[in-house]
Write an enzyme that holds these catalytic residues in place. Structure first.
Site, PDB file in Angstrom:
ATOM      1  CD1 TRP A 102      16.042  -1.485 -33.272  1.00 16.71           C
ATOM      2  CD2 TRP A 102      14.352  -0.205 -32.547  1.00 16.71           C
ATOM      3  NE1 TRP A 102      15.906  -0.400 -34.117  1.00 16.71           N
ATOM      4  CE2 TRP A 102      14.893   0.387 -33.705  1.00 16.71           C
ATOM      5  CE3 TRP A 102      13.281   0.430 -31.908  1.00 16.71           C
ATOM      6  CZ2 TRP A 102      14.404   1.587 -34.244  1.00 16.71           C
ATOM      7  CZ3 TRP A 102      12.796   1.628 -32.445  1.00 16.71           C
ATOM      8  CH2 TRP A 102      13.355   2.186 -33.598  1.00 16.71           C
ATOM      9  CG  ASP A 174      10.926  -5.746 -32.809  1.00  9.89           C
ATOM     10  OD1 ASP A 174      10.664  -5.878 -34.022  1.00  9.89           O
ATOM     11  OD2 ASP A 174      11.262  -4.655 -32.293  1.00  9.89           O
ATOM     12  CE  LYS A 198      13.595  -0.686 -39.595  1.00 11.38           C
ATOM     13  NZ  LYS A 198      13.121  -0.596 -38.211  1.00 11.38           N
TER      14      LYS A 198
HETATM   15  C1  LIG Z   1      12.763  -0.100 -37.137  1.00 10.09           C
HETATM   16  C2  LIG Z   1      12.536  -0.963 -35.929  1.00 10.09           C
HETATM   17  C3  LIG Z   1      11.527  -0.674 -34.993  1.00 10.09           C
HETATM   18  C4  LIG Z   1      10.646   0.533 -35.107  1.00 10.09           C
HETATM   19  O1  LIG Z   1       9.719   0.367 -36.113  1.00 10.09           O
HETATM   20  P1  LIG Z   1       8.537   1.410 -36.398  1.00 10.09           P
HETATM   21  O2  LIG Z   1       7.757   0.664 -37.414  1.00 10.09           O
HETATM   22  O3  LIG Z   1       9.182   2.667 -36.898  1.00 10.09           O
HETATM   23  O4  LIG Z   1       7.787   1.620 -35.133  1.00 10.09           O
HETATM   24  C5  LIG Z   1      11.371  -1.538 -33.930  1.00 10.09           C
HETATM   25  N1  LIG Z   1      12.142  -2.633 -33.786  1.00 10.09           N
HETATM   26  C6  LIG Z   1      13.117  -2.935 -34.660  1.00 10.09           C
HETATM   27  C7  LIG Z   1      13.950  -4.153 -34.445  1.00 10.09           C
HETATM   28  C8  LIG Z   1      13.346  -2.103 -35.747  1.00 10.09           C
HETATM   29  O5  LIG Z   1      14.322  -2.408 -36.625  1.00 10.09           O
END
Ligand SMILES: *Cc1c(COP(=O)(O)O)cnc(C)c1O
Length: 363
Positions: A102, A174, A198
């Site tokens: 990521w 993030d 998530k």
């Molecule tokens: C799932 C995830 C993403 C991507 O998320 P989207 O909402 O599908 O763009 C980005 N960073 C992390 C750490 C993730 O777990």
């Protein structure tokens, strides 16, 4: 009705209480005579829902004054672009930590829009460790410092906030896969972002918590919909927001408060993950977790079987036992059990019981 234990990394399991409440309110929200899905986002009913959700989130995370909470769309991927567009503020580059798949995606998108300095990387360990802060090459002029607090794919998590070497550099995280899993001191951050699917609610909602002084400096030519100022100045209602996802996130925030808040969640999350790691480590090599002990994620537990040929059998029998979503990410293979807030301890116990039985019959 038959609900499984859903270990999917995202979209992921939601608290049963929340789903039942949403079901009970589906056709008629609070005497309004309509579903939340059918309401005007500018009407008084939805305004109440939206404001309550923000207030509950502010209390859960103890968000200080001077921060805006934005309810956006586009997922974390859109934030990979919005952050450089808004936060570079005329500077030559931003610092990024490379800790996995990521962060690499965030880095690649930022490179399209400005300079990026990769301060440190754990690529050499195949992202099973975190880079030692003593070796980071931070730029004092960096526009911001970006990291991924939990690498969902390999199951690597920062258990401490990696403060940038230069105190003036805004810290950007993030937190898509571990927001609300434990208390965090928001005052350390310039910006926190997370896709909702998530650990917050359903897909379609993206949360951004941003320090007010970082808003309003987007580069010339930034599209209106990619400028934080657009949403900060309209209570996230410049256009139609994802109303139902916002409402469900609000129900999850209330559920978290009923559970005792983030301190209580942290205790539960640590206990859930530690018992699963212990089952892996105590399996005599039948199961193995590749991640270094100090940075093993509380949220995404990754493991392999010593005999890789058994993995499809494991997955199939787990599914038959009501343990769903255990297949690892397609980039890395193996298994991954995601243990977000909504995964009850009983789900983890059921998985551990299954793993031990499987080990006995195939060991
Ligand atoms: C799932 C995830 C993403 C991507 O998320 P989207 O909402 O599908 O763009 C980005 N960073 C992390 C750490 C993730 O777990």
């Amino acid at each position: 009705m038959q609900r499984v234990h859903n270990f999917s990394a995202g979209p992921a399991t939601l608290p049963l209480d929340v789903l039942q409440q949403a079901r009970d309110e589906l056709l008629d929200w609070n005497g309004s005579g309509m579903s939340v899905m059918e309401m005007s986002h500018r009407g008084r009913h939805f305004m109440t829902i939206a404001a309550q959700a923000e207030q509950d989130l502010r209390e859960l995370l103890a968000i200080p004054a001077g921060y805006k909470v934005l309810f956006l769309q586009g997922g974390a991927h859109t934030q990979f672009a919005m952050i450089p567009l808004n936060l570079l503020r005329g500077r030559a580059s931003a610092d990024y930590l490379d800790t996995g798949d990521w962060s690499l995606k965030a880095i690649a998108e930022a490179r399209r829009l400005g300079g990026v300095q990769v301060v440190a990387s754990s690529a050499a360990s195949h992202y099973t460790t975190l880079p030692d802060p003593a070796d980071w090459q931070c730029d004092p002029a960096a526009a911001y410092f970006h990291y991924t607090s939990n690498e969902t794919i390999r199951g690597v998590e920062f258990h401490q906030i990696p403060l940038p070497a230069h105190a003036d550099t805004p810290l950007v995280a993030d937190m898509s896969s571990n927001i609300l899993a434990r208390p965090v001191d928001v005052s350390h951050f310039g910006l926190i972002y997370a896709g909702a699917q998530k650990n917050i609610g359903p897909a379609g909602l993206t949360l951004v918590i941003v320090r007010e002084d970082l808003i309003g400096q987007a580069r010339a030519g930034t599209p209106t919909m990619l400028d934080y100022a657009t949403f900060a100045g309209s209570d996230s209602m410049y256009n139609t927001p994802p109303t139902y996802a916002w409402y469900l996130a609000g129900l999850v925030f209330q559920w978290l408060r009923r559970q005792g808040g983030l301190a209580a969640m942290a205790v539960r999350n640590q206990r859930k993950s530690e018992k699963l790691y212990a089952a892996i480590d105590d399996s005599g090599g039948f199961y193995r977790c590749p991640v270094a002990v100090s940075c093993r994620s509380w949220m995404n537990v990754t493991f392999t079987l010593a005999d890789a040929a058994l993995e499809p059998v494991f997955l199939q029998q787990a599914e038959a036992a009501g343990l769903s979503g255990l297949k690892g990410h397609r980039l890395v293979g193996g298994m991954r059990a995601s243990l977000y807030n909504a995964m009850p301890e009983a789900g983890v116990d059921a998985l551990i019981g299954f793993m031990s039985e499987f080990g006995r019959s195939h060991g």
